[in-house]
Design an enzyme around this catalytic site. Structure first.
Site, PDB file in Angstrom:
ATOM      1  N   GLU A 114       3.248  -5.139  -1.384  1.00  0.00           N
ATOM      2  CA  GLU A 114       3.708  -3.861  -1.937  1.00  0.00           C
ATOM      3  C   GLU A 114       4.993  -4.040  -2.732  1.00  0.00           C
ATOM      4  O   GLU A 114       5.143  -3.457  -3.814  1.00  0.00           O
ATOM      5  CB  GLU A 114       3.909  -2.864  -0.790  1.00  0.00           C
ATOM      6  CG  GLU A 114       2.603  -2.446  -0.150  1.00  0.00           C
ATOM      7  CD  GLU A 114       2.792  -1.664   1.130  1.00  0.00           C
ATOM      8  OE1 GLU A 114       1.907  -0.853   1.450  1.00  0.00           O
ATOM      9  OE2 GLU A 114       3.816  -1.878   1.818  1.00  0.00           O
ATOM     10  N   GLU A 134      -2.319  -5.888   7.089  1.00  0.00           N
ATOM     11  CA  GLU A 134      -2.047  -4.937   8.177  1.00  0.00           C
ATOM     12  C   GLU A 134      -3.264  -4.662   9.050  1.00  0.00           C
ATOM     13  O   GLU A 134      -3.132  -4.440  10.256  1.00  0.00           O
ATOM     14  CB  GLU A 134      -1.523  -3.615   7.601  1.00  0.00           C
ATOM     15  CG  GLU A 134      -0.110  -3.679   7.032  1.00  0.00           C
ATOM     16  CD  GLU A 134      -0.080  -4.022   5.558  1.00  0.00           C
ATOM     17  OE1 GLU A 134       0.964  -3.809   4.928  1.00  0.00           O
ATOM     18  OE2 GLU A 134      -1.111  -4.509   5.032  1.00  0.00           O
TER      19      GLU A 134
END
Length: 260
Positions: A114, A134
């Site tokens: 990100e 994740e």
């Protein structure tokens, strides 16, 4: 001059370019809450410092750009609501108005992806690996992961990364459009400085409006984005830098831009 207040984030300035280095190589440059707060402070400082025109983000060491948030610190949040409303380094860096370049050296996992994706230009070392990891731990990214990947890599490739959590190599990242260039590790940061220096030589108001317009493309309907582009063009055209650019062209000399 912009400087860091903690050892885990290093700042170096050369001319109009600032280099921000995540400095926890022994932990793959995973971001702690303290680092997140410092990155947020630096993001505001970069916006507020007219002498800074371009930023570079990289990681210390040869193994990792950033492995995302330090997992061990996530249990410190007492409730899910507290976790939801935490200060987030990705949110802060996304608010930087000036061009950002990511020099992805090694692993970019979770929040590291990100962080890289919110930069305007992404360069990778040939040993880089990118992963939306994740899901392997029971959750998904919350710093723009799905939107960033879908915009750059397309929905199918984004789904592959989001649903497996498995890393992709630098060559695949380039093929999918997640990064612009792949370089040897010894060349990566040098290339980032080269690009940053070129961009810093351009009129800074035009550079910032170009960045704002690119973001508008993804958030506005097409006709609105076209009108917004014309408005931004008009703002740029009225600046002293634009007058200098026209004069330099007529006089056949290099232009010198001052951000006015």
């Amino acid at each position: 001059m912009i400087s860091s207040r903690i050892d885990e984030v290093m700042v170096e300035t050369d001319g109009h370019v600032v280099l921000v280095t995540l400095n926890r190589p022994e932990k793959l440059n995973a971001v702690t809450p303290e680092m997140s707060k410092e990155l947020a402070r630096l993001a505001h400082a970069i916006n507020d410092d007219d002498d800074v025109r371009v930023g570079i983000i990289t990681g210390a060491g040869e193994r990792a750009f950033c492995a995302g948030s330090d997992i061990r610190t996530l249990d410190e949040y007492a409730t899910p609501w507290q976790f939801r409303n935490r200060g987030d380094y990705c949110d802060a860096l996304r608010e930087v108005r000036k061009p950002l370049i990511a020099a992805i050296n090694g692993y970019a996992f979770g929040g590291g992806v990100e962080t890289a994706m919110l930069c305007d230009i992404r360069l990778a070392s040939d040993n880089a690996q990118l992963a939306a990891a994740e899901i392997k731990l029971g959750w998904i990214g919350g710093g723009g992961m799905s939107a960033f990947l879908a915009q750059s890599a397309g929905p199918s490739n984004a789904a592959l990364m989001l649903l497996t959590g498995d890393p992709i190599p630098a060559a695949t990242a380039k093929e999918w459009g997640l990064v612009s260039e792949v370089h040897g590790r010894e060349r990566l940061l040098e290339r980032a400085w080269e690009l940053a220096t070129v961009i810093a030589s351009r009129p800074p108001i035009a550079a910032q409006t170009a960045k704002a317009n690119l973001r508008a493309v993804y958030t506005m309907p097409f006709d609105d984005a076209m009108r917004y582009e014309r408005d931004l063009q008009t703002i740029c055209f009225a600046t002293e830098d634009a007058a200098e650019g026209r004069a330099a062209f007529a006089e056949k000399r290099p232009a010198v831009f001052h951000g006015r």
